[in-house]
Design an enzyme around this catalytic site. Structure first.
Site, PDB file in Angstrom:
ATOM      1  N   ASP A 148       0.815  -1.186  -0.073  1.00 45.42           N
ATOM      2  CA  ASP A 148      -0.108  -0.052   0.050  1.00 45.42           C
ATOM      3  C   ASP A 148       0.777   1.262   0.048  1.00 45.42           C
ATOM      4  O   ASP A 148       2.045   1.267  -0.556  1.00 45.42           O
ATOM      5  CB  ASP A 148      -1.016   0.004   1.018  1.00 45.42           C
ATOM      6  N   SER A 149       0.315   2.351   0.701  1.00 46.00           N
ATOM      7  CA  SER A 149       1.236   3.661   0.443  1.00 46.00           C
ATOM      8  C   SER A 149       2.316   3.735   1.122  1.00 46.00           C
ATOM      9  O   SER A 149       3.209   4.458   0.943  1.00 46.00           O
ATOM     10  CB  SER A 149       0.280   4.807   1.023  1.00 46.00           C
ATOM     11  N   THR A 150       2.405   2.639   2.327  1.00 47.22           N
ATOM     12  CA  THR A 150       3.858   2.595   2.887  1.00 47.22           C
ATOM     13  C   THR A 150       5.083   2.166   1.887  1.00 47.22           C
ATOM     14  O   THR A 150       6.019   2.419   2.078  1.00 47.22           O
ATOM     15  CB  THR A 150       3.824   1.538   3.854  1.00 47.22           C
ATOM     16  N   MET A 151       4.740   1.717   0.635  1.00 50.35           N
ATOM     17  CA  MET A 151       5.765   1.172  -0.256  1.00 50.35           C
ATOM     18  C   MET A 151       5.590   1.656  -1.635  1.00 50.35           C
ATOM     19  O   MET A 151       6.507   1.381  -2.538  1.00 50.35           O
ATOM     20  CB  MET A 151       5.517  -0.538  -0.538  1.00 50.35           C
ATOM     21  N   HIS A 204       1.395   8.928   7.420  1.00 50.15           N
ATOM     22  CA  HIS A 204       2.635   8.180   7.100  1.00 50.15           C
ATOM     23  C   HIS A 204       3.785   8.727   7.793  1.00 50.15           C
ATOM     24  O   HIS A 204       3.757   9.702   8.294  1.00 50.15           O
ATOM     25  CB  HIS A 204       2.849   8.556   5.445  1.00 50.15           C
TER      26      HIS A 204
END
Ligand SMILES: *[C@@H]1O[C@H](CO)[C@@H](O)[C@H](O)[C@H]1NC(C)=O
Ligand SMILES: *[C@@H]1O[C@H](CO)[C@@H](O)[C@H](O)[C@H]1NC(C)=O
Ligand SMILES: *[C@@H]1O[C@H](CO)[C@@H](O)[C@H](O)[C@H]1NC(C)=O
Ligand SMILES: *[C@@H]1O[C@H](CO)[C@@H](O)[C@H](O)[C@H]1NC(C)=O
Ligand SMILES: *[C@@H]1O[C@H](CO)[C@@H](O)[C@H](O)[C@H]1NC(C)=O
Ligand SMILES: *[C@@H]1O[C@H](CO)[C@@H](O)[C@H](O)[C@H]1NC(C)=O
Ligand SMILES: *[C@@H]1O[C@H](CO)[C@@H](O)[C@H](O)[C@H]1NC(C)=O
Ligand SMILES: *[C@@H]1O[C@H](CO)[C@@H](O)[C@H](O)[C@H]1NC(C)=O
Length: 372
Positions: free
Chosen positions: A43-46, A339
């Site tokens: 997801d947005s972490t990656m 984040h």
């Protein structure tokens, strides 16, 4: 309900962070084509730019102040002030300065496609989840885990077509598969409660199992799993802002960690050659939040608020030009409402790759998995 979410104010339901006093080791520069490329899902972490290339996608970090500390102050699509955890992990594993490129960028680049995929591919898409529908109601189009695995299947076909079945398979078995996903599924559950929490954890674990089996059947063997952080502690989830963490998403994150770990243990005992490492980002992040000054390596001055975004009565506004921007990004655990900062991602990667503490990564660290 602890959070305000509206389609007008997209919130990226995912963060994580972390960590601790960890060992550093120097990364060897071995060509990744020799030891096996790294494939990244999540997801947005990656995400390192996937969503920039999806027309109808509202989960975007393609504008300032995202990327303010990235080389050239470029907003690349990373949900960070600089590098994200995909970058910091592969850097420490060695052979990379940045994450492999997004699949959607490579697939359009026919002249360099084959050469590039042998360096690895990043399939991650901000807002996505383990379930196929996750993220789509809030963000429009995102690339679900199922679609990310489909894209990997195409890449595998391209690699074996180029190298031959046997050499290609061998390379893919030595490759590492990093997955960081599930927070968005929890957040959607918290807003909709379609089943009991127990049923939800079982359902999400079974969904994870399907994706892992599909990857395994396509030759993946080394799984680096990053489990779900205490999403109830991110700035947007503290309601009112600055108050205590939300319990429900945190309790689910812990339950999912235990359940994913049990799944991985079972898979490694039943599937030949299946190897894994699971990073407990819940523990990592909580260690910092509860003891921000306890550790000489963390030294965060603020572990509750967002560096970028205005504090409003509804929560934290979007990070964009004109919004509040903190001066010392490294003092903050959180970059935006959801984040981590680059600094936090670096600390997390250090623990994930090198730690010997089973509270943070088990049964082995990512470095050992890479060399297994
Ligand atoms: C791919 O290339 C086509 C034609 O060159 C272009 O229209 C399209 O926007 C590109 N897509 C992506 C995802 O870059
Ligand atoms: C392919 O790679 C070369 C060398 O890295 C680069 O100059 C060129 O722009 C790339 N081609 C495309 C279509 O991106
Ligand atoms: C990669 O595989 C896909 C799906 O099989 C195929 O359509 C595409 O042409 C291949 N690309 C290259 C460069 O071989
Ligand atoms: C999870 O629950 C959804 C909604 O009830 C269902 O459609 C899906 O098949 C379930 N997934 C698994 C793997 O059991
Ligand atoms: C793993 O196996 C044990 C023993 O068979 C079982 O009790 C447990 O439910 C399994 N865990 C998962 C997540 O499937
Ligand atoms: C880490 O997790 C373990 C097991 O879930 C727990 O017993 C321990 O207290 C946690 N440690 C921290 C620092 O949160
Ligand atoms: C957000 O904060 C910045 C800097 O503190 C301020 O200049 C701006 O007017 C604020 N924006 C809104 C919409 O409140
Ligand atoms: C990773 O874990 C292994 C086994 O616990 C340990 O020997 C090693 O020092 C750790 N760090 C690295 C860089 O491998």
């Amino acid at each position: 309900m602890a959070m305000e979410l509206s389609p007008r104010k997209p919130v990226l339901l995912v963060m994580y962070v972390a960590v601790f006093c960890v060992l550093t080791a120097s990364a060897k520069k071995v060509p990744v084509q020799t030891i096996g490329p790294i494939f990244i899902f999540g997801d947005s972490t990656m995400d390192v730019g996937t969503n920039n290339l999806i027309d109808n996608c509202k989960a975007r970090a393609d504008h300032p102040y995202y990327g303010i500390d990235y080389p050239g102050s470029q907003a690349t699509g990373r949900f960070s002030n600089g590098l994200n955890t995909a970058d910091t992990i592969v850097q420490l594993l060695g052979g990379y300065d940045f994450s492999p490129l997004p699949y959607l960028a490579l697939v359009n680049d026919s002249s360099n496609f084959t050469r590039e995929i042998l360096n690895g591919v990043n399939f991650a898409s901000g807002g996505a989840g383990l379930a196929k529908a996750t993220g789509k109601a809030f963000y429009g189009q995102v690339i679900s885990m199922e679609e990310q695995v489909q894209q990997f299947k195409a890449v595998r076909g391209n690699i074996t077509a180029f190298l031959g079945e046997s050499k290609g398979d061998n390379l893919l078995q030595n490759s590492m598969y990093i997955l960081s996903i599930g927070s968005n599924d929890i957040m959607e559950y918290v807003f909709t409660h379609p089943m009991t929490p127990e049923q939800f954890v079982v359902n999400l674990t079974n969904t994870y199992a399907i994706h892992l089996k599909n990857l395994y059947c396509k030759g993946a063997r080394k799984f680096g799993i990053i489990s779900i952080p205490p999403i109830g502690c991110c700035p947007i989830a503290r309601s009112p802002p600055g108050s205590a963490c939300s319990d429900e998403p945190n309790n689910l994150a812990r339950a999912c960690h235990a359940s994913f770990e049990s799944l991985l243990k079972n898979m490694s005992s039943t599937l030949k050659g299946f190897k894994y490492s699971v990073a407990n980002t819940y523990n990592m992040t909580m260690s910092i939040i509860t003891k921000p000054t306890d550790c000489m390596f963390s030294g965060f001055k603020d572990v509750k608020s967002a560096c970028c975004g205005n504090l409003t009565t509804l929560g934290i506004s979007e990070c964009k030009k004109g919004a509040h921007l903190c001066k010392y990004r490294d003092d903050y655990l959180f970059w935006d409402g959801v984040h981590p900062t680059q600094k936090a991602s670096k600390l997390a990667a250090n623990a994930i790759v090198f730690s010997q503490d089973p509270d943070f990564v088990s049964p082995i660290n990512f470095s050992s998995l890479r060399n297994a």
